[in-house]
Write a protein that holds these residues in place. Structure first.
Motif, PDB file in Angstrom:
ATOM      1  N   ALA A   1       0.803  -1.227   0.000  1.00 31.38           N
ATOM      2  CA  ALA A   1       0.000   0.000   0.000  1.00 31.38           C
ATOM      3  C   ALA A   1       0.835   1.276   0.000  1.00 31.38           C
ATOM      4  O   ALA A   1       0.451   2.293  -0.584  1.00 31.38           O
ATOM      5  CB  ALA A   1      -0.947   0.004   1.214  1.00 31.38           C
ATOM      6  N   GLY A   2       1.996   1.251   0.665  1.00 32.17           N
ATOM      7  CA  GLY A   2       2.819   2.458   0.741  1.00 32.17           C
ATOM      8  C   GLY A   2       2.242   3.477   1.704  1.00 32.17           C
ATOM      9  O   GLY A   2       1.403   3.184   2.555  1.00 32.17           O
ATOM     10  N   GLY A   3       2.684   4.713   1.564  1.00 34.79           N
ATOM     11  CA  GLY A   3       2.178   5.790   2.417  1.00 34.79           C
ATOM     12  C   GLY A   3       2.816   5.794   3.790  1.00 34.79           C
ATOM     13  O   GLY A   3       3.978   5.409   3.973  1.00 34.79           O
ATOM     14  N   PHE A   4       2.011   6.226   4.782  1.00 39.39           N
ATOM     15  CA  PHE A   4       2.464   6.336   6.168  1.00 39.39           C
ATOM     16  C   PHE A   4       1.663   5.385   7.046  1.00 39.39           C
ATOM     17  O   PHE A   4       0.514   5.061   6.734  1.00 39.39           O
ATOM     18  CB  PHE A   4       2.284   7.756   6.694  1.00 39.39           C
ATOM     19  CG  PHE A   4       3.131   8.785   5.999  1.00 39.39           C
ATOM     20  CD1 PHE A   4       4.494   8.839   6.208  1.00 39.39           C
ATOM     21  CD2 PHE A   4       2.562   9.711   5.138  1.00 39.39           C
ATOM     22  CE1 PHE A   4       5.279   9.783   5.578  1.00 39.39           C
ATOM     23  CE2 PHE A   4       3.333  10.667   4.500  1.00 39.39           C
ATOM     24  CZ  PHE A   4       4.694  10.700   4.713  1.00 39.39           C
ATOM     25  N   PRO A   5       2.211   4.952   8.187  1.00 36.19           N
ATOM     26  CA  PRO A   5       1.443   4.106   9.104  1.00 36.19           C
ATOM     27  C   PRO A   5       0.163   4.802   9.546  1.00 36.19           C
ATOM     28  O   PRO A   5       0.121   6.015   9.738  1.00 36.19           O
ATOM     29  CB  PRO A   5       2.405   3.910  10.292  1.00 36.19           C
ATOM     30  CG  PRO A   5       3.756   4.157   9.729  1.00 36.19           C
ATOM     31  CD  PRO A   5       3.586   5.201   8.672  1.00 36.19           C
ATOM     32  N   PHE A   6      -0.893   4.016   9.711  1.00 34.71           N
ATOM     33  CA  PHE A   6      -2.188   4.543  10.108  1.00 34.71           C
ATOM     34  C   PHE A   6      -2.072   5.331  11.415  1.00 34.71           C
ATOM     35  O   PHE A   6      -1.484   4.867  12.382  1.00 34.71           O
ATOM     36  CB  PHE A   6      -3.178   3.387  10.287  1.00 34.71           C
ATOM     37  CG  PHE A   6      -4.524   3.811  10.795  1.00 34.71           C
ATOM     38  CD1 PHE A   6      -5.438   4.400   9.937  1.00 34.71           C
ATOM     39  CD2 PHE A   6      -4.872   3.636  12.127  1.00 34.71           C
ATOM     40  CE1 PHE A   6      -6.681   4.802  10.405  1.00 34.71           C
ATOM     41  CE2 PHE A   6      -6.112   4.018  12.596  1.00 34.71           C
ATOM     42  CZ  PHE A   6      -7.016   4.607  11.729  1.00 34.71           C
ATOM     43  N   GLY A   7      -2.650   6.532  11.440  1.00 36.12           N
ATOM     44  CA  GLY A   7      -2.680   7.349  12.645  1.00 36.12           C
ATOM     45  C   GLY A   7      -1.423   8.137  12.915  1.00 36.12           C
ATOM     46  O   GLY A   7      -1.323   8.811  13.944  1.00 36.12           O
ATOM     47  N   SER A   8      -0.453   8.113  11.981  1.00 39.15           N
ATOM     48  CA  SER A   8       0.809   8.798  12.242  1.00 39.15           C
ATOM     49  C   SER A   8       0.785  10.275  11.853  1.00 39.15           C
ATOM     50  O   SER A   8       1.710  11.010  12.178  1.00 39.15           O
ATOM     51  CB  SER A   8       1.951   8.089  11.483  1.00 39.15           C
ATOM     52  OG  SER A   8       1.701   8.081  10.089  1.00 39.15           O
ATOM     53  N   ASN A   9      -0.262  10.713  11.149  1.00 38.14           N
ATOM     54  CA  ASN A   9      -0.335  12.112  10.713  1.00 38.14           C
ATOM     55  C   ASN A   9      -1.566  12.847  11.232  1.00 38.14           C
ATOM     56  O   ASN A   9      -2.007  13.839  10.629  1.00 38.14           O
ATOM     57  CB  ASN A   9      -0.302  12.194   9.177  1.00 38.14           C
ATOM     58  CG  ASN A   9       1.120  12.149   8.647  1.00 38.14           C
ATOM     59  OD1 ASN A   9       2.049  12.611   9.304  1.00 38.14           O
ATOM     60  ND2 ASN A   9       1.304  11.581   7.468  1.00 38.14           N
ATOM     61  N   GLY A  10      -2.130  12.370  12.350  1.00 39.38           N
ATOM     62  CA  GLY A  10      -3.244  13.085  12.946  1.00 39.38           C
ATOM     63  C   GLY A  10      -4.588  12.437  12.649  1.00 39.38           C
ATOM     64  O   GLY A  10      -4.679  11.327  12.136  1.00 39.38           O
ATOM     65  N   ARG A  11      -5.653  13.178  12.990  1.00 37.70           N
ATOM     66  CA  ARG A  11      -7.020  12.670  12.877  1.00 37.70           C
ATOM     67  C   ARG A  11      -7.840  13.582  11.994  1.00 37.70           C
ATOM     68  O   ARG A  11      -7.684  14.804  12.027  1.00 37.70           O
ATOM     69  CB  ARG A  11      -7.665  12.573  14.263  1.00 37.70           C
ATOM     70  CG  ARG A  11      -9.127  12.149  14.255  1.00 37.70           C
ATOM     71  CD  ARG A  11      -9.703  12.118  15.658  1.00 37.70           C
ATOM     72  NE  ARG A  11      -9.044  11.110  16.474  1.00 37.70           N
ATOM     73  CZ  ARG A  11      -9.275  10.927  17.764  1.00 37.70           C
ATOM     74  NH1 ARG A  11     -10.118  11.731  18.406  1.00 37.70           N
ATOM     75  NH2 ARG A  11      -8.654   9.986  18.427  1.00 37.70           N
ATOM     76  N   ALA A  12      -8.752  12.979  11.207  1.00 38.52           N
ATOM     77  CA  ALA A  12      -9.660  13.757  10.367  1.00 38.52           C
ATOM     78  C   ALA A  12     -11.031  13.091  10.377  1.00 38.52           C
ATOM     79  O   ALA A  12     -11.184  11.940  10.803  1.00 38.52           O
ATOM     80  CB  ALA A  12      -9.117  13.864   8.937  1.00 38.52           C
ATOM     81  N   LEU A  13     -12.006  13.835   9.885  1.00 35.54           N
ATOM     82  CA  LEU A  13     -13.381  13.342   9.814  1.00 35.54           C
ATOM     83  C   LEU A  13     -13.757  13.177   8.348  1.00 35.54           C
ATOM     84  O   LEU A  13     -13.697  14.140   7.569  1.00 35.54           O
ATOM     85  CB  LEU A  13     -14.338  14.309  10.506  1.00 35.54           C
ATOM     86  CG  LEU A  13     -15.823  13.914  10.535  1.00 35.54           C
ATOM     87  CD1 LEU A  13     -16.019  12.640  11.358  1.00 35.54           C
ATOM     88  CD2 LEU A  13     -16.680  15.046  11.110  1.00 35.54           C
ATOM     89  N   LEU A  14     -14.160  11.970   7.963  1.00 38.80           N
ATOM     90  CA  LEU A  14     -14.530  11.649   6.589  1.00 38.80           C
ATOM     91  C   LEU A  14     -16.024  11.814   6.391  1.00 38.80           C
ATOM     92  O   LEU A  14     -16.827  11.232   7.131  1.00 38.80           O
ATOM     93  CB  LEU A  14     -14.129  10.201   6.275  1.00 38.80           C
ATOM     94  CG  LEU A  14     -14.671   9.601   4.972  1.00 38.80           C
ATOM     95  CD1 LEU A  14     -14.052  10.294   3.755  1.00 38.80           C
ATOM     96  CD2 LEU A  14     -14.409   8.087   4.929  1.00 38.80           C
ATOM     97  N   LEU A  15     -16.420  12.611   5.385  1.00 36.41           N
ATOM     98  CA  LEU A  15     -17.815  12.699   5.002  1.00 36.41           C
ATOM     99  C   LEU A  15     -18.115  11.520   4.097  1.00 36.41           C
ATOM    100  O   LEU A  15     -17.709  11.483   2.931  1.00 36.41           O
ATOM    101  CB  LEU A  15     -18.112  14.023   4.300  1.00 36.41           C
ATOM    102  CG  LEU A  15     -18.273  15.236   5.239  1.00 36.41           C
ATOM    103  CD1 LEU A  15     -16.929  15.756   5.720  1.00 36.41           C
ATOM    104  CD2 LEU A  15     -19.054  16.349   4.556  1.00 36.41           C
TER     105      LEU A  15
END
Length: 406
Positions: free
Chosen positions: A169-183
């Motif tokens: 998948a790549g990218g960053f580990p889950f939760g390592s860049n903060g929290r957001a709210l998905l619509l």
């Protein structure tokens, strides 16, 4: 040949400098959780990599799970041996003999990470190839475009021999860049946007708007299934905030500004979402908008709609084509659920000619004349239903459906 280990290579987190340990710790937790269904496995990490000891488990199912983890760029099943010349050559030959198909061309690619090993990488390329070639008279070396690349990674603790590199998948580990709210709507786009946001290290909660009794319980269940599918990739539970949007929607529909209906609804949704985001300490809102896809996703419309929120609006799909989004939805397993034919609240009161270039001052004036709008927004936030969604039983449903609004 039975592989005894799997090597996991990190992606973007290798650039994180002083924060690297924090990112790697989250990566270790994610791997630990992903290996839960494989109780005999174990793992350890080195600089820039992790290793999973299979201990008799077939490598295929383990790789299928690990390659979905955010932060891992690729995985390989490997055979480990002593970091000694003859052991390496013998194991490399056994690996080649175990192949289902003998390639016509190959090359060796040796990486000597342990600098005390007596032969450098270039010497090892020749030494391994010279040992393998006599056993396969129909095979030849092609250093430019080989059918198979036999790889050897020499570390101090062991040498790892392999040929397959499986993209992850790549990218960053889950939760390592903060929290957001998905619509999160019930359509194709927003679950894909959620996956892409999670891939960049965001921990997500989701918010969904429904207009019961105009929308059915099946429409709500569909969104719960989509949220469950997203939790498969994080390996953790997700809170889904369900907003009753009926009163606000009927009030907007009654204002006799049909061409502005979608603009007004989306602005109300953003204001509600921002209120929820502030309560859960989320730093941004994630939407599934794609530029030009529908009337309300023109640049002018998104400008007017976006002015309703102060938090950053994160739009991972903004420059993607619909076919690209569908392909990604199919790959992550949300497409079949997204196309189920259950109505979305935004399909209600859909105008024949929605505005593609709304005027901000006009929109704000119309909003100011809507009765009790502030109170309805406050009540929608306070009276929301919160569902805790688990990764278990996260497989999507199958059938056919409709478009994302966010």
């Amino acid at each position: 040949m039975i592989y005894d280990q799997i090597v996991l290579r990190y992606g973007d987190l290798t650039m994180k400098g002083r924060n690297r340990n924090q990112f790697e710790s989250k990566m270790v937790r994610a791997v630990k959780h992903a290996l839960t269904p494989f109780p005999n496995t174990s793992y350890w990490k080195t600089y820039g990599r992790m290793y999973v000891q299979l201990n008799g488990h077939p490598h295929g199912p383990v790789i299928e799970r690990l390659k979905e983890l955010f932060g891992i760029v690729s995985v390989s099943p490997v055979v480990s041996t002593e970091p000694e010349l003859e052991a390496i050559r013998s194991t490399a030959l056994k690996l080649m003999h175990s192949l289902d198909h003998v390639p016509k061309t190959f090359k060796t690619n040796v990486r000597r990470a342990w600098k005390k090993f007596p032969h450098n990488s270039q010497e090892m390329n020749h030494l391994v190839a010279q040992h393998v070639l006599p056993a396969f008279p129909d095979m030849r070396v092609d250093v430019r475009n080989p059918e198979l690349e036999l790889r050897v990674d020499i570390q101090e603790e062991a040498a790892y021999i392999y040929w397959e590199v499986v993209p992850a998948a790549g990218g960053f580990p889950f939760g390592s860049n903060g929290r957001a709210l998905l619509l999160l709507s019930g359509g194709i786009d927003s679950p894909v946007a959620g996956w892409m946001a999670m891939r960049k290290g965001l921990e997500l909660e989701a918010i969904h708007f429904h207009s019961y009794p105009f929308t059915s319980e099946q429409a709500k269940d569909k969104v719960v299934s989509l949220a469950k599918r997203l939790t498969f990739f994080s390996g953790t539970r997700m809170r889904l905030h369900i907003i009753s949007f009926t009163d606000i929607q009927t009030t907007i529909a009654g204002c006799k500004q049909e061409h502005l209906t979608i603009t007004l609804m989306r602005r109300a949704m953003l204001r509600i979402a921002e209120g929820v985001a502030e309560e859960i300490k989320a730093g941004g809102l994630v939407t599934g908008e794609s530029l030009g896809q529908v009337a309300s996703q023109t640049l002018a419309s998104m400008n007017v709609i976006g002015r309703a929120a102060e938090l950053p609006l994160l739009k991972p799909l903004i420059m993607m084509d619909k076919n690209e989004i569908i392909q990604l939805a199919e790959r992550i397993g949300t497409y079949e659920t997204s196309i189920l034919p259950y109505e979305d609240c935004c399909t209600l009161f859909l105008p024949k000619s929605p505005s593609t270039n709304p005027n901000l001052k006009v929109v704000e004036r119309v909003e100011g004349n809507l009765p009790n709008m502030e109170e309805m927004i406050r009540r929608a936030i306070e009276e929301r239903e919160v569902i805790l969604v688990s990764p278990h039983d996260a497989s999507p449903q199958e059938q056919a459906g409709e478009e994302d609004w966010f």
